[in-house]
Design a protein around this motif. Sequence first.
Motif, PDB file in Angstrom:
ATOM      1  N   GLY A 272      -3.554 -68.134 -84.027  1.00  0.00           N
ATOM      2  CA  GLY A 272      -3.061 -69.040 -85.062  1.00  0.00           C
ATOM      3  C   GLY A 272      -3.743 -68.948 -86.403  1.00  0.00           C
ATOM      4  O   GLY A 272      -3.497 -69.787 -87.275  1.00  0.00           O
ATOM      5  N   LEU A 273      -4.587 -67.937 -86.619  1.00  0.00           N
ATOM      6  CA  LEU A 273      -5.214 -67.773 -87.927  1.00  0.00           C
ATOM      7  C   LEU A 273      -4.142 -67.386 -88.948  1.00  0.00           C
ATOM      8  O   LEU A 273      -3.416 -66.414 -88.761  1.00  0.00           O
ATOM      9  N   SER A 274      -4.046 -68.159 -90.040  1.00  0.00           N
ATOM     10  CA  SER A 274      -2.970 -67.919 -91.005  1.00  0.00           C
ATOM     11  C   SER A 274      -3.474 -67.481 -92.374  1.00  0.00           C
ATOM     12  O   SER A 274      -2.787 -66.730 -93.071  1.00  0.00           O
ATOM     13  N   LYS A 275      -4.671 -67.950 -92.786  1.00  0.00           N
ATOM     14  CA  LYS A 275      -5.177 -67.622 -94.119  1.00  0.00           C
ATOM     15  C   LYS A 275      -6.673 -67.343 -94.073  1.00  0.00           C
ATOM     16  O   LYS A 275      -7.400 -67.932 -93.275  1.00  0.00           O
ATOM     17  N   ILE A 276      -7.106 -66.448 -94.965  1.00  0.00           N
ATOM     18  CA  ILE A 276      -8.518 -66.148 -95.127  1.00  0.00           C
ATOM     19  C   ILE A 276      -8.830 -66.183 -96.622  1.00  0.00           C
ATOM     20  O   ILE A 276      -8.179 -65.495 -97.412  1.00  0.00           O
ATOM     21  N   TYR A 277      -9.802 -66.999 -97.008  1.00  0.00           N
ATOM     22  CA  TYR A 277     -10.209 -67.111 -98.404  1.00  0.00           C
ATOM     23  C   TYR A 277     -11.544 -66.386 -98.587  1.00  0.00           C
ATOM     24  O   TYR A 277     -12.494 -66.632 -97.830  1.00  0.00           O
ATOM     25  N   VAL A 278     -11.640 -65.515 -99.571  1.00  0.00           N
ATOM     26  CA  VAL A 278     -12.882 -64.792 -99.838  1.00  0.00           C
ATOM     27  C   VAL A 278     -13.156 -64.803-101.340  1.00  0.00           C
ATOM     28  O   VAL A 278     -12.233 -64.954-102.152  1.00  0.00           O
ATOM     29  N   ASN A 279     -14.437 -64.632-101.687  1.00  0.00           N
ATOM     30  CA  ASN A 279     -14.778 -64.602-103.117  1.00  0.00           C
ATOM     31  C   ASN A 279     -15.513 -63.322-103.510  1.00  0.00           C
ATOM     32  O   ASN A 279     -16.054 -63.240-104.608  1.00  0.00           O
ATOM     33  N   LYS A 280     -15.547 -62.337-102.607  1.00  0.00           N
ATOM     34  CA  LYS A 280     -16.147 -61.042-102.927  1.00  0.00           C
ATOM     35  C   LYS A 280     -15.137 -59.932-102.618  1.00  0.00           C
ATOM     36  O   LYS A 280     -14.540 -59.899-101.542  1.00  0.00           O
ATOM     37  N   GLU A 281     -14.982 -59.028-103.581  1.00  0.00           N
ATOM     38  CA  GLU A 281     -13.979 -57.968-103.464  1.00  0.00           C
ATOM     39  C   GLU A 281     -14.251 -57.060-102.259  1.00  0.00           C
ATOM     40  O   GLU A 281     -13.331 -56.655-101.550  1.00  0.00           O
ATOM     41  N   GLU A 282     -15.518 -56.733-102.016  1.00  0.00           N
ATOM     42  CA  GLU A 282     -15.869 -55.847-100.913  1.00  0.00           C
ATOM     43  C   GLU A 282     -15.450 -56.438 -99.571  1.00  0.00           C
ATOM     44  O   GLU A 282     -14.895 -55.746 -98.716  1.00  0.00           O
ATOM     45  N   THR A 283     -15.692 -57.736 -99.398  1.00  0.00           N
ATOM     46  CA  THR A 283     -15.304 -58.406 -98.161  1.00  0.00           C
ATOM     47  C   THR A 283     -13.792 -58.448 -98.012  1.00  0.00           C
ATOM     48  O   THR A 283     -13.244 -58.226 -96.932  1.00  0.00           O
ATOM     49  N   ARG A 284     -13.104 -58.726 -99.117  1.00  0.00           N
ATOM     50  CA  ARG A 284     -11.641 -58.729 -99.085  1.00  0.00           C
ATOM     51  C   ARG A 284     -11.101 -57.382 -98.603  1.00  0.00           C
ATOM     52  O   ARG A 284     -10.225 -57.319 -97.742  1.00  0.00           O
ATOM     53  N   ASP A 285     -11.636 -56.308 -99.169  1.00  0.00           N
ATOM     54  CA  ASP A 285     -11.147 -54.972 -98.811  1.00  0.00           C
ATOM     55  C   ASP A 285     -11.415 -54.643 -97.344  1.00  0.00           C
ATOM     56  O   ASP A 285     -10.568 -54.047 -96.670  1.00  0.00           O
ATOM     57  N   LYS A 286     -12.583 -55.035 -96.844  1.00  0.00           N
ATOM     58  CA  LYS A 286     -12.912 -54.807 -95.427  1.00  0.00           C
ATOM     59  C   LYS A 286     -11.925 -55.535 -94.525  1.00  0.00           C
ATOM     60  O   LYS A 286     -11.436 -54.987 -93.531  1.00  0.00           O
ATOM     61  N   ILE A 287     -11.639 -56.790 -94.854  1.00  0.00           N
ATOM     62  CA  ILE A 287     -10.731 -57.592 -94.035  1.00  0.00           C
ATOM     63  C   ILE A 287      -9.324 -57.007 -94.060  1.00  0.00           C
ATOM     64  O   ILE A 287      -8.656 -56.902 -93.018  1.00  0.00           O
ATOM     65  N   LEU A 288      -8.860 -56.624 -95.246  1.00  0.00           N
ATOM     66  CA  LEU A 288      -7.522 -56.042 -95.354  1.00  0.00           C
ATOM     67  C   LEU A 288      -7.413 -54.757 -94.532  1.00  0.00           C
ATOM     68  O   LEU A 288      -6.389 -54.503 -93.884  1.00  0.00           O
ATOM     69  N   ASN A 289      -8.465 -53.950 -94.543  1.00  0.00           N
ATOM     70  CA  ASN A 289      -8.466 -52.717 -93.745  1.00  0.00           C
ATOM     71  C   ASN A 289      -8.412 -53.017 -92.254  1.00  0.00           C
ATOM     72  O   ASN A 289      -7.707 -52.344 -91.490  1.00  0.00           O
ATOM     73  N   ARG A 290      -9.167 -54.050 -91.824  1.00  0.00           N
ATOM     74  CA  ARG A 290      -9.163 -54.434 -90.414  1.00  0.00           C
ATOM     75  C   ARG A 290      -7.774 -54.924 -89.990  1.00  0.00           C
ATOM     76  O   ARG A 290      -7.265 -54.550 -88.933  1.00  0.00           O
ATOM     77  N   LEU A 291      -7.164 -55.763 -90.813  1.00  0.00           N
ATOM     78  CA  LEU A 291      -5.846 -56.303 -90.481  1.00  0.00           C
ATOM     79  C   LEU A 291      -4.795 -55.194 -90.433  1.00  0.00           C
ATOM     80  O   LEU A 291      -3.894 -55.211 -89.590  1.00  0.00           O
ATOM     81  N   LYS A 292      -4.935 -54.228 -91.317  1.00  0.00           N
ATOM     82  CA  LYS A 292      -4.014 -53.081 -91.307  1.00  0.00           C
ATOM     83  C   LYS A 292      -4.207 -52.257 -90.041  1.00  0.00           C
ATOM     84  O   LYS A 292      -3.234 -51.818 -89.405  1.00  0.00           O
ATOM     85  N   GLU A 293      -5.461 -52.069 -89.658  1.00  0.00           N
ATOM     86  CA  GLU A 293      -5.783 -51.310 -88.445  1.00  0.00           C
ATOM     87  C   GLU A 293      -5.164 -51.970 -87.215  1.00  0.00           C
ATOM     88  O   GLU A 293      -4.698 -51.293 -86.299  1.00  0.00           O
ATOM     89  N   TRP A 294      -5.163 -53.312 -87.192  1.00  0.00           N
ATOM     90  CA  TRP A 294      -4.629 -54.054 -86.044  1.00  0.00           C
ATOM     91  C   TRP A 294      -3.143 -54.413 -86.220  1.00  0.00           C
ATOM     92  O   TRP A 294      -2.584 -55.143 -85.396  1.00  0.00           O
ATOM     93  N   ASN A 295      -2.549 -53.955 -87.315  1.00  0.00           N
ATOM     94  CA  ASN A 295      -1.133 -54.211 -87.589  1.00  0.00           C
ATOM     95  C   ASN A 295      -0.824 -55.705 -87.637  1.00  0.00           C
ATOM     96  O   ASN A 295       0.211 -56.163 -87.146  1.00  0.00           O
ATOM     97  N   LYS A 296      -1.732 -56.465 -88.263  1.00  0.00           N
ATOM     98  CA  LYS A 296      -1.527 -57.901 -88.442  1.00  0.00           C
ATOM     99  C   LYS A 296      -1.024 -58.146 -89.863  1.00  0.00           C
ATOM    100  O   LYS A 296      -1.757 -57.995 -90.834  1.00  0.00           O
ATOM    101  N   LYS A 297       0.245 -58.514 -89.962  1.00  0.00           N
ATOM    102  CA  LYS A 297       0.862 -58.696 -91.274  1.00  0.00           C
ATOM    103  C   LYS A 297       1.101 -60.167 -91.613  1.00  0.00           C
ATOM    104  O   LYS A 297       1.561 -60.483 -92.712  1.00  0.00           O
TER     105      LYS A 297
END
Length: 394
Positions: free
Chosen positions: A226-251
């Motif tokens: 049920g995780l729906s949103k993730i808020y971040v304030n650092k670009e590096e962390t954002r990019d890591k999370i986006l890569n992980r979600l892409k790897e797991w095909n979570k859109k």
Amino acid sequence: MKELVINEIEETQRIFLLEDNELTERYIDSKFKKRLEGNIYVGKVQNILPGLQAAFINVGENRNAFIHLKDILPKVDVCKNETNEIENVDIKNVIHIGDPIIVEIKRDSYNKKGARASTHINLPGRYLVLLPNSTFVTTSQKIEDETERKRLVDIVKNYIPENMGAIIRTSAIGKNEKEIKKDLESLTEKWKEIISIEFERKDIPKLIYKSNEIVDKLLIDLMDRGLSKIYVNKEETRDKILNRLKEWNKKDIEVIYEENKPLEEYYDLSKQAEISEDRKVWLKSGGFITIDKTEALTAIDVNSAKYTGKSDLENTAFEINKEAALEIAKQIRLRDIGGIIVIDFIDLHDEKHKEEIINIFKSELKKDRTKVQIEGFTRLNLLELTRKHICSEY
């Protein structure tokens, strides 16, 4: 609705999990603090303590790790009430000084205590936890539907390699055979990579697998819950999370980037976080609970304070205890309290009232993502339970 807020200030991450805008979990991860939990080492038996049926393992860190005999003998399925018969086993016949041994750190060192190690390796995945040194397949106790339990166990048993075991996580509920097989294959491949690392005896002790960071662990555990949103304030962390979600095909998880904003204040989390650090927590009725941590256990006391009730003493105690049970379950999770927990509710004499308090407590603790074992009321009217730290569950 579940949301993660990852607030980064210099070298520190403050991570908050909100459910319907209410803070339910929080973690602090500093790059200056070295975490060992979940790391896997080829260690060396440094010293054996026959009287304790235990040993110290050199894993190459500042302190040797402690291991007990029960964490060396093969792991058993506690869901089937299996136990290791260790009474007649001498640890000196199992391991010897200087022996290499593959261990996972189950609990970090703290205060004067070193880390706790085990040969029972757990490799967590999206739907499964692989047990490379075990031979049983079981499900999380939170999967209550027997038909679903059997379906999931049958799928895993069809594909799991010989001499390996697994625990099926609640995130596997409703997933198809292909998804579960893919997760199992990924984990078994990871284990093969870990044990294929080449080294010579002179290299021991050696780190052979580094555990995921807290954010990664949370993503794995929450993305199918049920995780729906993730808020971040650092670009590096954002990019890591986006890569992980892409790897797991979570859109279906939205990542919101708030550049350099102090998210803790921006989303009004400071006040909720402060409460989780107070010894005293007030209840809406006027009562309060106190939470005191010691090296051995955590003691929680319930007080009626300003609450006088509208009936007799037993019913007054029952009403305040019901409210306290809900708040205690929340605080245990929010503070990630692990180990032995003893709760001193206001004395109840009616056994039905005690039973109802336990049922309320159990129901609320179903929201907890880690294992909680309620032992019941003692003869002194203390409620005993044990809980595993969230971080050690990954």
